[in-house]
Design a protein around this motif. Sequence first.
Motif, mmCIF file in Angstrom:
data_model
loop_
_atom_site.group_PDB
_atom_site.id
_atom_site.type_symbol
_atom_site.label_atom_id
_atom_site.label_comp_id
_atom_site.label_asym_id
_atom_site.label_seq_id
_atom_site.Cartn_x
_atom_site.Cartn_y
_atom_site.Cartn_z
ATOM 1 N N ALA A 47 0.843 -1.193 0.000
ATOM 2 C CA ALA A 47 0.000 0.000 0.000
ATOM 3 C C ALA A 47 0.880 1.246 0.000
ATOM 4 O O ALA A 47 2.001 1.227 0.528
ATOM 5 N N ARG A 56 -4.477 6.972 -1.385
ATOM 6 C CA ARG A 56 -5.325 5.792 -1.244
ATOM 7 C C ARG A 56 -5.162 4.837 -2.432
ATOM 8 O O ARG A 56 -6.024 4.777 -3.320
ATOM 9 N N PRO A 72 -10.157 2.185 -2.724
ATOM 10 C CA PRO A 72 -11.010 1.013 -2.489
ATOM 11 C C PRO A 72 -11.967 1.210 -1.317
ATOM 12 O O PRO A 72 -11.646 1.908 -0.352
ATOM 13 N N GLU A 73 -13.139 0.594 -1.454
ATOM 14 C CA GLU A 73 -14.116 0.567 -0.363
ATOM 15 C C GLU A 73 -14.706 -0.826 -0.294
ATOM 16 O O GLU A 73 -15.098 -1.382 -1.316
ATOM 17 N N LEU A 105 -16.035 -5.428 -3.216
ATOM 18 C CA LEU A 105 -15.048 -4.352 -3.310
ATOM 19 C C LEU A 105 -15.405 -3.394 -4.431
ATOM 20 O O LEU A 105 -15.695 -3.813 -5.548
ATOM 21 N N TYR A 107 -13.650 -0.143 -6.371
ATOM 22 C CA TYR A 107 -12.358 0.547 -6.498
ATOM 23 C C TYR A 107 -12.246 1.168 -7.874
ATOM 24 O O TYR A 107 -13.091 0.928 -8.747
ATOM 25 N N VAL A 127 -6.857 -8.125 0.004
ATOM 26 C CA VAL A 127 -7.526 -6.844 -0.270
ATOM 27 C C VAL A 127 -7.879 -6.148 1.044
ATOM 28 O O VAL A 127 -7.671 -4.939 1.201
ATOM 29 N N CYS A 128 -8.385 -6.893 2.023
ATOM 30 C CA CYS A 128 -8.716 -6.302 3.331
ATOM 31 C C CYS A 128 -7.465 -5.758 4.008
ATOM 32 O O CYS A 128 -7.473 -4.645 4.544
ATOM 33 N N GLU A 130 -4.645 -4.739 2.642
ATOM 34 C CA GLU A 130 -4.127 -3.536 1.963
ATOM 35 C C GLU A 130 -5.066 -2.346 2.156
ATOM 36 O O GLU A 130 -4.608 -1.216 2.339
ATOM 37 N N THR A 131 -6.373 -2.592 2.128
ATOM 38 C CA THR A 131 -7.332 -1.497 2.343
ATOM 39 C C THR A 131 -7.190 -0.963 3.769
ATOM 40 O O THR A 131 -7.234 0.252 3.996
ATOM 41 N N ASP A 132 -6.959 -1.861 4.725
ATOM 42 C CA ASP A 132 -6.703 -1.442 6.104
ATOM 43 C C ASP A 132 -5.533 -0.445 6.164
ATOM 44 O O ASP A 132 -5.608 0.565 6.872
#
Length: 159
Positions: A47, A56, A72-73, A105, A107, A127-128, A130-132
Amino acid sequence: MLRTIVHFPNPVLRAKTEEVTVFDDELKNLISDMYETMEDADGCGLAAPQIGLSKRLAVIEYNGEKLTIINPEISNRVGSSVREEGCLSFPGVFEKVEAPDKITLTYQTETGEKITEDIEGFLARIVCHETDHLFGRMIIDRVPPLKRTLIKKRLARKD
Ligand code: NI
């Protein structure tokens, strides 16, 4: 170009990130550098805050497939399992942590196209993770307090 990976507890890992709004050649070059840096470090995700940039976006490479996630969301988390995770900002640390089995996801791609898709299995976990990172949250926040103390001591010794 290889970028320098920052390690915990560097404060940039907790800094607030900005949404990516410009999808130009500079962004493409940054993404290319991030893949190069991640591959060089033998990671499966990286990230932007991990190279000192409060933006982001993150890059992922899993099973030979690349996935660049910008802004990402995660809108849906289904199921839960516990598996070991590592992180390039926590050298030598591997901990069993909980993550959903399936996520939805949304993005943007490197051209700015908005995509929503369901992702499952280990890729959902990455993905979780990296989004964190894009919200200042890391592996150390997902382990019990005693483990957290041990990890802090261990990484402090290395510096
Ligand atoms: Ni990480």
